[in-house]
Structures are given as structure tokens and as C-alpha cells.
Scaffold this active site. Structure first.
Site, PDB file in Angstrom:
ATOM      1  N   HIS A 180      17.175 -30.383  44.962  1.00 12.97           N
ATOM      2  CA  HIS A 180      18.601 -30.635  44.761  1.00 12.97           C
ATOM      3  C   HIS A 180      19.431 -29.504  45.372  1.00 12.97           C
ATOM      4  O   HIS A 180      18.962 -28.375  45.476  1.00 12.97           O
ATOM      5  CB  HIS A 180      18.915 -30.740  43.262  1.00 12.97           C
ATOM      6  CG  HIS A 180      18.031 -31.706  42.540  1.00 12.97           C
ATOM      7  ND1 HIS A 180      16.821 -31.327  41.984  1.00 12.97           N
ATOM      8  CD2 HIS A 180      18.164 -33.024  42.294  1.00 12.97           C
ATOM      9  CE1 HIS A 180      16.240 -32.388  41.426  1.00 12.97           C
ATOM     10  NE2 HIS A 180      17.036 -33.430  41.597  1.00 12.97           N
ATOM     11  N   ASP A 236      10.801 -28.194  41.226  1.00 16.60           N
ATOM     12  CA  ASP A 236      10.928 -29.602  41.596  1.00 16.60           C
ATOM     13  C   ASP A 236      11.070 -29.802  43.107  1.00 16.60           C
ATOM     14  O   ASP A 236      11.079 -30.941  43.588  1.00 16.60           O
ATOM     15  CB  ASP A 236      12.037 -30.310  40.806  1.00 16.60           C
ATOM     16  CG  ASP A 236      13.450 -29.922  41.217  1.00 16.60           C
ATOM     17  OD1 ASP A 236      13.674 -29.478  42.348  1.00 16.60           O
ATOM     18  OD2 ASP A 236      14.363 -30.099  40.382  1.00 16.60           O
ATOM     19  N   GLU A 244      12.672 -23.989  36.272  1.00 14.87           N
ATOM     20  CA  GLU A 244      12.530 -25.416  35.941  1.00 14.87           C
ATOM     21  C   GLU A 244      11.104 -25.869  35.650  1.00 14.87           C
ATOM     22  O   GLU A 244      10.771 -27.040  35.807  1.00 14.87           O
ATOM     23  CB  GLU A 244      13.167 -26.299  37.029  1.00 14.87           C
ATOM     24  CG  GLU A 244      14.663 -26.125  37.187  1.00 14.87           C
ATOM     25  CD  GLU A 244      15.504 -26.814  36.101  1.00 14.87           C
ATOM     26  OE1 GLU A 244      14.913 -27.464  35.212  1.00 14.87           O
ATOM     27  OE2 GLU A 244      16.743 -26.690  36.141  1.00 14.87           O
ATOM     28  N   ASP A 255      13.019 -23.630  42.787  1.00 13.19           N
ATOM     29  CA  ASP A 255      12.927 -24.638  41.736  1.00 13.19           C
ATOM     30  C   ASP A 255      11.637 -25.410  41.963  1.00 13.19           C
ATOM     31  O   ASP A 255      11.416 -25.947  43.048  1.00 13.19           O
ATOM     32  CB  ASP A 255      14.150 -25.566  41.839  1.00 13.19           C
ATOM     33  CG  ASP A 255      14.253 -26.552  40.695  1.00 13.19           C
ATOM     34  OD1 ASP A 255      13.203 -27.038  40.232  1.00 13.19           O
ATOM     35  OD2 ASP A 255      15.390 -26.872  40.288  1.00 13.19           O
ATOM     36  N   HIS A 312      17.792 -24.084  36.045  1.00 15.83           N
ATOM     37  CA  HIS A 312      18.357 -23.416  37.215  1.00 15.83           C
ATOM     38  C   HIS A 312      19.746 -22.827  36.984  1.00 15.83           C
ATOM     39  O   HIS A 312      20.257 -22.089  37.827  1.00 15.83           O
ATOM     40  CB  HIS A 312      18.385 -24.376  38.417  1.00 15.83           C
ATOM     41  CG  HIS A 312      18.058 -23.708  39.710  1.00 15.83           C
ATOM     42  ND1 HIS A 312      17.585 -24.369  40.820  1.00 15.83           N
ATOM     43  CD2 HIS A 312      18.143 -22.410  40.096  1.00 15.83           C
ATOM     44  CE1 HIS A 312      17.388 -23.527  41.809  1.00 15.83           C
ATOM     45  NE2 HIS A 312      17.727 -22.322  41.394  1.00 15.83           N
ATOM     46  N   ASP A 355      14.567 -26.164  46.831  1.00 18.95           N
ATOM     47  CA  ASP A 355      14.917 -27.066  45.731  1.00 18.95           C
ATOM     48  C   ASP A 355      15.040 -28.497  46.246  1.00 18.95           C
ATOM     49  O   ASP A 355      15.473 -28.719  47.381  1.00 18.95           O
ATOM     50  CB  ASP A 355      16.264 -26.603  45.152  1.00 18.95           C
ATOM     51  CG  ASP A 355      16.560 -27.141  43.757  1.00 18.95           C
ATOM     52  OD1 ASP A 355      16.094 -28.241  43.435  1.00 18.95           O
ATOM     53  OD2 ASP A 355      17.287 -26.460  43.010  1.00 18.95           O
ATOM     54  N   HIS A 365      22.930 -26.900  35.169  1.00 18.15           N
ATOM     55  CA  HIS A 365      21.843 -26.553  36.099  1.00 18.15           C
ATOM     56  C   HIS A 365      22.003 -27.241  37.459  1.00 18.15           C
ATOM     57  O   HIS A 365      21.303 -26.894  38.401  1.00 18.15           O
ATOM     58  CB  HIS A 365      20.463 -26.848  35.486  1.00 18.15           C
ATOM     59  CG  HIS A 365      20.036 -28.277  35.499  1.00 18.15           C
ATOM     60  ND1 HIS A 365      18.703 -28.645  35.466  1.00 18.15           N
ATOM     61  CD2 HIS A 365      20.744 -29.441  35.520  1.00 18.15           C
ATOM     62  CE1 HIS A 365      18.611 -29.976  35.485  1.00 18.15           C
ATOM     63  NE2 HIS A 365      19.828 -30.467  35.506  1.00 18.15           N
ATOM     64  N   ASP A 380      22.371 -28.475  44.046  1.00 15.82           N
ATOM     65  CA  ASP A 380      23.013 -27.738  42.943  1.00 15.82           C
ATOM     66  C   ASP A 380      24.401 -27.231  43.316  1.00 15.82           C
ATOM     67  O   ASP A 380      24.793 -26.114  42.975  1.00 15.82           O
ATOM     68  CB  ASP A 380      22.118 -26.582  42.469  1.00 15.82           C
ATOM     69  CG  ASP A 380      20.826 -27.079  41.835  1.00 15.82           C
ATOM     70  OD1 ASP A 380      20.785 -28.243  41.421  1.00 15.82           O
ATOM     71  OD2 ASP A 380      19.852 -26.296  41.759  1.00 15.82           O
TER      72      ASP A 380
END
Length: 301
Positions: free
Chosen positions: A126, A230, A273, A228, A101, A124, A141, A128
């Protein structure tokens, strides 16, 4: 999206923003999953610009001010910024294939200069939003959204020659379920709009996307989707470097992409990712390909 529009694909086989090898094969996995053929089948003119060259240190991994591989990330980001700037100037819809990312430091730098009020949907697990000071790992990332709002190392901030790239009030984070303490403080301080998994569970994805679309429509002149893999539950997308249980489902993600397509607000996108080494028979790249198709307007009927 208008079917006359060109889709311009750029791969960024970057794995230097984190420490788990394999995510550099993400662009290849997506192409192998038939992404380009799928987009063409929807009636789009597709141009694949190939992959950005990744600069790798010959002296090993450098860690500068708690920032792993800083110089390499800077060089790649600058090249990606220039590439996307040119693509948008030619009228193409940029579709960026990651890579980790950290690539969004370069992608948003190249895209945002074409908009007065660029909005970003950060899909995402997360946020970030770390900086060198708050990052537990030093992995870049985990820092791109902070960098894009003007927080972080000066060299990262100045990719493309300007900073900040986006305003905090033009961001919507969707699907977050792993947020560090420093990120929580920043979200509160900056007033960044976040739909965690708690909100998605309580309200449902339909309401979350309706609110997201309405919120961004009234304040932006273009919206970049940074997805992302994830964000999606590891059951559906196992091939990611930092999986977090309890994520958005495959079906919820399809619905989200379909609603964005109907709203016609997305002007650029990146899918990041994907790590084929950790995947099961390219399942995660297949999921990403299907989500791209939905974002570009594919319908069941």
C-alpha cells in the site's frame, strides 16, 4: 553496515492505527523468532530498549474527523519520536519493531531531524498516502506517508515539532499493488517514485533496486527503510492484517535486502504489520527476522 555499529531495538506494540487485533504482538513474535540472537551472531552490539508504552483510551474507541484512535496514536508517536532521537544521538542504528504502520509517524519524526535530506524506501503493498479526507476507513495506518510529507491532521504533522519530515522526491515506494484513488492523484501530483508489482515483474527486482539505490544515493544523506510485511506475498508471509495477493516473493525480498546491505545506504529501519494471530507457526516473524539479517549484511557464503 559497519560491524562495529550498535543496533538499537525498540518495540512498538501498536494496534490502534487499524481495526484488526493481534498486530500489537508483532514485537514479541520477532523476539520469539530469535531476532536479537540472529543480529548478535552477525557481530553486532545489540541493545534492546524494550517496548514503547501504548496509551489506550479507557472510554473506548474515539473517532475524530475520520481518524480512529487519534489521541492514542499521537501520544505513542511522540514517545517513539523522543526514544529514536535519543538512540541516534548515542550513535545506534535504530531498528523499530511494529506494530501497525502508523508507528512510522513517530519513528520518522525522531529520525529525520538528524538528516538534511532523509530518503525513505516504503516497501509495502500500500502507498499509505491517505488523509482523513481520502481514507475509505479512517485507519491511521493508511496515512503515515502522507503525514510525513506534511499532509493530514495538524497534531500528527507536528510530532517532533516540525513538518514535513521528508520530501516527496526523496521517497521510493516498492511493491505497491493496492492504491486508493486519492493516493494515485497524490502520487502523480507530488511526483513520488513508485515501483508497483507491474514494474517488479517487468524489470525484475535487481533492476528495481539498482534504480532505487541510484535514485536515493544522489539526493539523500541517509535512508530509512520502512518494510511492511504485507509487501510480501501472503503465501510467504500470511500473518498480516491486510494481505494482498500477488506480492513480492520471499526470494525477491532477500535479494532487495542484500542489495541494500551492499549499497550501505540504510541508516535506520522498521519492520511492521506482523500479526501472529493470523500467522502460521510464526512464519511471518521468521521471514522478517531473515530479512533483517540480510539487510544487516548476512551472506550465504
Amino acid at each position: 553496515m559497519n560491524e562495529e555499529k550498535k543496533v538499537s531495538i525498540v518495540g512498538v506494540p501498536m494496534d490502534l492505527g487499524q481495526i484488526r487485533r493481534g498486530v500489537d504482538m508483532g514485537p514479541s513474535a520477532l523476539r520469539y523468532a530469535g531476532l536479537i540472537e540472529e543480529i548478535k551472531s552477525l557481530g553486532f552490539d545489540v541493545q534492546d530498549y524494550g517496548d514503547i508504552h501504548i496509551h489506550r483510551s479507557t472510554t473506548g474507541t474515539d473517532q475524530e474527523q475520520n481518524l480512529k484512535n487519534l489521541q492514542e496514536v499521537i501520544k505513542t508517536s511522540e514517545e517513539l519520536c523522543l526514544e529514536l532521537d535519543e538512540i541516534i544521538s548515542k550513535g545506534g542504528f535504530p531498528l523499530v519493531l511494529g506494530g501497525d504502520h502508523s508507528i512510522s509517524i513517530g519513528s520518522i519524526a525522531g529520525i529525520s531531524k538528524h538528516y538534511k535530506e532523509l530518503g525513505v524506501i516504503w516497501y509495502d503493498a500500500h502507498a499509505d498516502l491517505n488523509t482523513a479526507e481520502t481514507s475509505p476507513s479512517g485507519n491511521i495506518h493508511g496515512m503515515p506517508l502522507a503525514t510525513n510529507i506534511g499532509l493530514g491532521h495538524p497534531y500528527l504533522l507536528n510530532i517532533g515539532g516540525y513538518s514535513p519530515k521528508i520530501k516527496p522526491e526523496n521517497i521510493v515506494i516498492v511493491g505497491a499493488r493496492s492504491i486508493d484513488e486519492g493516493e494515485k492523484a497524490l502520487i502523480s501530483e507530488m511526483g513520488i517514485k513508485v515501483f508497483t508489482m507491474h514494474e517488479i515483474d517487468r524489470k525484475g527486482m535487481t533492476a528495481v533496486m539498482e534504480e532505487t539505490i541510484a535514485y536515493l544515493k544522489e539526493r539523500t544523506d541517509g535512508v530509512h527503510l520502512s518494510l511492511d510485511l504485507d509487501a510480501i506475498d501472503p503465501v510467504d508471509a500470511p500473518g498480516v492484517g491486510t494481505p494482498v495477493l500477488g506480492g513480492v516473493t520471499y526470494r525477491e525480498s532477500h535479494l532487495a535486502m542484500e542489495m541494500l546491505a551492499e549499497a550501505e545506504i540504510i541508516t535506520s529501519a522498521e519492520f511492521v504489520e506482523i500479526n501472529p494471530i493470523l500467522d502460521n507457526k510464526n512464519q511471518t516473524a521468521d521471514v522478517a527476522t531473515e530479512l533483517v539479517s540480510s539487510l544487516l549484511g548476512k551472506k550465504l557464503i
